[in-house]
Enzyme design. Structure first.
Site, PDB file in Angstrom:
ATOM      1  N   TRP A 112       0.879  -1.178   0.000  1.00  0.00           N
ATOM      2  CA  TRP A 112       0.000   0.000   0.000  1.00  0.00           C
ATOM      3  C   TRP A 112       0.909   1.218   0.000  1.00  0.00           C
ATOM      4  CZ3 TRP A 112      -3.754   0.968   4.744  1.00  0.00           C
ATOM      5  CH2 TRP A 112      -4.251   2.281   4.698  1.00  0.00           C
ATOM      6  N   GLU A 113       0.937   1.960  -1.104  1.00  0.00           N
ATOM      7  CA  GLU A 113       1.818   3.119  -1.217  1.00  0.00           C
ATOM      8  C   GLU A 113       0.981   4.399  -1.314  1.00  0.00           C
ATOM      9  OE1 GLU A 113       4.847   2.671  -4.223  1.00  0.00           O
ATOM     10  OE2 GLU A 113       5.006   0.531  -3.874  1.00  0.00           O
ATOM     11  N   PHE A 114       0.716   5.016  -0.151  1.00  0.00           N
ATOM     12  CA  PHE A 114       1.045   4.540   1.168  1.00  0.00           C
ATOM     13  C   PHE A 114       0.098   5.208   2.135  1.00  0.00           C
ATOM     14  CE2 PHE A 114       3.828   7.872  -0.445  1.00  0.00           C
ATOM     15  CZ  PHE A 114       3.571   8.894   0.435  1.00  0.00           C
TER      16      PHE A 114
END
Ligand code: NAG
Ligand code: NAG
Ligand code: NAG
Length: 356
Positions: free
Chosen positions: A143-145
């Site tokens: 997950w960015e971010f």
């Protein structure tokens, strides 16, 4: 990570994956991992040299942004089956993890999903089902971010519930520049730290070492990022250092002023200023580029005319791995498989990281 077209949106990324459950007599085994870009048409799972790695990650699956479930198409399903089937049958076999998200996916999707217990459960159940259906050994979240304390809290909650629902191996991952560490290390097996993309096409004013181990002029470096995470309480042996198999390029303002931090005017060769390692070597060869190893940052750069490339080769990678081992880190991962066509850096890394 992910399609390089999108990584440039995130100037500072340290991407992490933490862990748990390693209470045992002997130290946990080293991680030598790499992500496989599933969109690669020329590099099938059968081409992966499994003698060089312990874990291969399938990049990426993205859940529906409406239901938060994974809706796997027929073509993705056969690729997923082929991936785990092929890698488990290899000699030696490697562990396979399915990575959810990626730099090209919408961070708001994960923020919405993680904010609420009901949607977290839907996501977790679907993720585990996908991992089991296609025979994976574990899971990984990219997950960015998470961008604020609230989203970090959601991430921490997600990992906790995910871990308590998961039967076995689970590799979570999360990311940040300066956000406080929240998720309990107990929820994860290790953290993949994205130690690259510190500089790039979003700032064309000067050249830069995009994965500098040290930066004499700023705190945007791998040594600073990793030691700050360890200080914040992340156990050293849960930190896995990310290594780029690609370079970032600039156009020099003046070919005679060509060091790190030299004035630049635009991105250089490549797709939005990105060249994978094999393309860097080709560029250097074809243009008779000057190649320089920079001990101050622990990086390599090359230049020819006004073109300038900052990257890692076997030499800088080796010094980084020595740093990682000296600091008691757990291992390393590459973004991404196939970028060093002849396994030049992957082989060097595997030799350098001696496990005893
Ligand atoms: C979900 O994704 C679609 C396709 O990318 C996009 O058009 C839509 O706006 C997204 N919906 C939400 C709620 O983010
Ligand atoms: C994977 O796909 C390749 C190419 O289509 C095929 O030759 C191979 O048998 C498949 N392997 C498995 C385990 O599905
Ligand atoms: C780097 O971080 C330290 C605190 O850890 C701070 O004292 C120092 O000013 C920072 N240096 C730069 C160049 O930002």
């Amino acid at each position: 990570m992910a399609s390089h077209r999108l990584v440039h949106l995130f100037p500072i990324i340290l991407l992490f994956t933490i862990s748990t459950g390693y209470v045992m007599a002997s130290p946990p085994a080293a991680i030598k991992a790499a992500y496989w870009p599933s969109w690669s048409k020329t590099f099938p799972p059968s081409a992966i040299d499994t003698t060089l790695f312990t874990h291969i990650l399938y990049a990426f699956l993205v859940p529906s942004n409406v239901t938060f479930k994974f809706e796997v198409s027929d073509s993705a399903a056969s690729l997923l089956e082929n991936f785990t089937g092929t890698l488990h049958r290899k000699n030696p076999p490697v562990k396979t993890l399915v990575s959810f998200g990626g730099g090209g996916s919408d961070p708001k999707l994960f923020a919405r999903m993680a904010s609420n217990k009901g949607s977290r459960k839907i996501f977790i159940d679907s993720a585990i089902q996908v991992a089991r259906t296609y025979g994976f050994d574990g899971m990984d979240l990219d997950w960015e971010f998470p961008k604020n304390p609230e989203e970090m809290a959601g991430l921490g909650q997600l990992f906790k519930e995910w871990r308590s629902t998961s039967p076995s191996t689970f590799n979570g991952m999360e990311t940040t520049g300066s956000i406080q560490w929240n998720p309990s290390p107990k929820s994860l097996d290790w953290v993949n730290a994205m130690c690259f993309d510190y500089r790039g096409s979003w700032d064309t004013s000067a050249t830069g070492a995009h994965a500098a181990l040290y930066d004499p002029n700023s705190n945007i470096s791998t040594s600073y990022g990793l030691t700050s995470w360890v200080r914040a309480g992340v156990p050293r042996n849960m930190v896995v250092m990310g290594l780029p198999l690609y370079g970032r390029t600039w156009q020099l303002k003046d070919p005679k002023v060509n060091g790190i931090g030299a004035p630049a005017t635009a991105v250089g060769p490549g797709d939005d200023g990105v060249l994978i390692f094999s393309e860097v070597e080709k560029f250097n060869r074809e243009n008779g580029a000057t190649v320089v190893y920079d001990a101050k940052t622990v990086s390599t750069y090359s230049h020819a005319g006004t073109s300038w490339i900052g990257y890692d080769d076997s030499q800088s990678t080796t010094v980084k791995l020595e740093f990682a081992q000296a600091h008691g880190l757990r291992g390393y991962f590459f973004w991404a498989l196939s970028y060093d066509r002849e396994w030049e850096i992957s082989k060097q890394a595997s030799r350098t990281w001696v496990t005893g």
